[in-house]
Motif scaffolding. Structure first.
Motif, mmCIF file in Angstrom:
data_model
loop_
_atom_site.group_PDB
_atom_site.id
_atom_site.type_symbol
_atom_site.label_atom_id
_atom_site.label_comp_id
_atom_site.label_asym_id
_atom_site.label_seq_id
_atom_site.Cartn_x
_atom_site.Cartn_y
_atom_site.Cartn_z
ATOM 1 N N HIS A 12 0.863 -1.184 0.000
ATOM 2 C CA HIS A 12 0.000 0.000 0.000
ATOM 3 C C HIS A 12 0.891 1.223 0.000
ATOM 4 C CE1 HIS A 12 -2.574 3.244 1.482
ATOM 5 N NE2 HIS A 12 -3.553 2.579 0.943
ATOM 6 N N ALA A 13 0.329 2.346 -0.451
ATOM 7 C CA ALA A 13 1.064 3.603 -0.484
ATOM 8 C C ALA A 13 1.602 3.984 0.877
ATOM 9 C CB ALA A 13 0.159 4.709 -1.014
ATOM 10 N N GLY A 14 0.971 3.550 1.940
ATOM 11 C CA GLY A 14 1.373 3.975 3.261
ATOM 12 C C GLY A 14 2.551 3.215 3.841
ATOM 13 N N SER A 15 3.035 2.164 3.165
ATOM 14 C CA SER A 15 4.162 1.394 3.678
ATOM 15 C C SER A 15 5.454 2.134 3.355
ATOM 16 C CB SER A 15 4.162 -0.006 3.061
ATOM 17 O OG SER A 15 2.953 -0.661 3.333
ATOM 18 N N ALA A 16 6.077 2.727 4.359
ATOM 19 C CA ALA A 16 7.196 3.633 4.134
ATOM 20 C C ALA A 16 8.446 2.899 3.686
ATOM 21 C CB ALA A 16 7.488 4.410 5.415
ATOM 22 N N PRO A 17 9.286 3.524 2.816
ATOM 23 C CA PRO A 17 10.540 2.923 2.412
ATOM 24 C C PRO A 17 11.530 2.943 3.562
ATOM 25 C CG PRO A 17 10.380 5.155 1.552
ATOM 26 C CD PRO A 17 9.057 4.836 2.197
ATOM 27 N N GLY A 238 3.633 6.742 -2.085
ATOM 28 C CA GLY A 238 4.499 5.599 -2.356
ATOM 29 C C GLY A 238 4.966 5.525 -3.791
ATOM 30 N N LEU A 239 4.486 6.411 -4.661
ATOM 31 C CA LEU A 239 4.852 6.357 -6.063
ATOM 32 C C LEU A 239 6.278 6.823 -6.324
ATOM 33 C CD1 LEU A 239 1.511 7.675 -7.595
ATOM 34 C CD2 LEU A 239 2.311 5.306 -7.462
ATOM 35 N N PHE A 240 6.919 7.410 -5.317
ATOM 36 C CA PHE A 240 8.301 7.856 -5.460
ATOM 37 C C PHE A 240 9.273 6.975 -4.669
ATOM 38 C CE2 PHE A 240 5.998 11.448 -6.940
ATOM 39 C CZ PHE A 240 6.830 12.110 -7.827
ATOM 40 N N ASP A 241 8.801 5.872 -4.118
ATOM 41 C CA ASP A 241 9.662 5.030 -3.288
ATOM 42 C C ASP A 241 10.848 4.477 -4.067
ATOM 43 O OD1 ASP A 241 7.945 5.541 -1.243
ATOM 44 O OD2 ASP A 241 7.190 3.491 -1.041
#
Length: 284
Positions: A12-17, A238-241
């Protein structure tokens, strides 16, 4: 209707790198970015007449804004997401007032490690995936895998709503997201990224054994108070991870801010018109 929150183990977008503060990232999503999709949420709820009697399972529910809007219409909502930080924010939004006593607390909401079993599920008549595909490599395949796990929980005839980014020429943010592709893959950049296709959602639905039953387009402009808010909001998706992993966060922030300049108005507001698409499909 009491909301239930379920944790499911999918990206998910919220899963941080690595190296990022997942709590700060979740707050940025909740406070800045998630509201950009509110017109999409409202349009879907209106189209399907969400209200009392609706049993809704929201996959990749984020910090729960779509669930909150559905619950306000009287729906019984269950949310699923892989990020504990986002689910904590969703719980703050959706949990019953603790002042209502032990009975309300015992009724929920709950955070579970897996989706409910078929025996425990109420037979959802609406399943939504309101995180749009069309920007990440393999996101259509990941959506198919998610549906394979969730569809056994649906009642016969249940509606399933899938969402996607609109065509690049109708999504100003697509040009900004090109920065992510360029940083993540300098040799190929935006030319190596396959944009979402018109029939992606239909293909996912077909592979899942669903029957298409309508579609729609919704304008969801991305508006931010200033460039800093825009950068924080977009990074929270998350699109820039991959870009951050290939370079570093400062470089990604710098190039993202530069890409936003054409969309900044004289008053400092960053404004990017976008169109998103949704597909309604039915469980046979």
């Amino acid at each position: 209707m009491t909301p239930t929150l379920v944790r499911e183990h999918l990206s998910h977008a919220g899963s941080a790198p690595p190296g990022a503060d997942p709590r700060a990232r979740a707050r940025d999503w909740s406070e800045i970015q998630e509201r950009m999709w509110e017109p999409l949420y409202e349009s879907v709820h209106e189209r399907l007449d969400v209200g009392p009697g609706t049993r809704l399972l929201g996959l990749r529910c984020g910090s729960g804004l779509a669930l909150l809007l559905a619950a306000a219409r009287g729906a019984a909502v269950t949310g699923a997401d892989s990020s504990p930080e986002l689910l904590a924010l969703a719980r703050d939004r959706l949990a019953p007032d603790t002042a209502q006593g032990a009975e309300a607390a015992a009724a929920g909401p709950w955070l579970l490690d897996t989706l409910p079993t078929e025996a425990d599920a109420p037979g959802y008549d609406l399943i939504t995936v309101l995180e749009p595909i069309g920007c990440r490599p393999g996101d259509a395949e990941a959506l198919g895998a998610l549906l394979a796990d969730a569809l056994p929980l649906a009642a016969r005839g249940a509606a399933v709503v899938l969402t996607a980014w609109g065509p690049p020429e109708r999504c100003a943010t697509s040009a900004v997201l090109g920065v992510a592709a360029k940083l993540a893959d300098p040799l190929h950049g935006v030319h190596g990224r396959r944009p979402g296709r018109r029939d992606d959602l239909e293909e996912v639905a077909q592979r899942a054994g669903l029957r298409p039953d309508g579609s729609g387009r919704v304008a969801c402009p991305f508006g931010y108070a200033d460039t800093d808010s825009a950068v924080r909001g977009l990074l929270s998706t998350g699109l820039f991870d991959a870009a951050i992993a290939a370079t570093d966060r400062k470089q990604a922030e710098k190039e993202l801010a530069e890409a936003l300049h054409p969309y900044q108005r004289a008053d400092g507001i960053v404004w990017m018109p976008n169109v998103f698409r949704y597909l309604i499909a039915r469980v046979p």
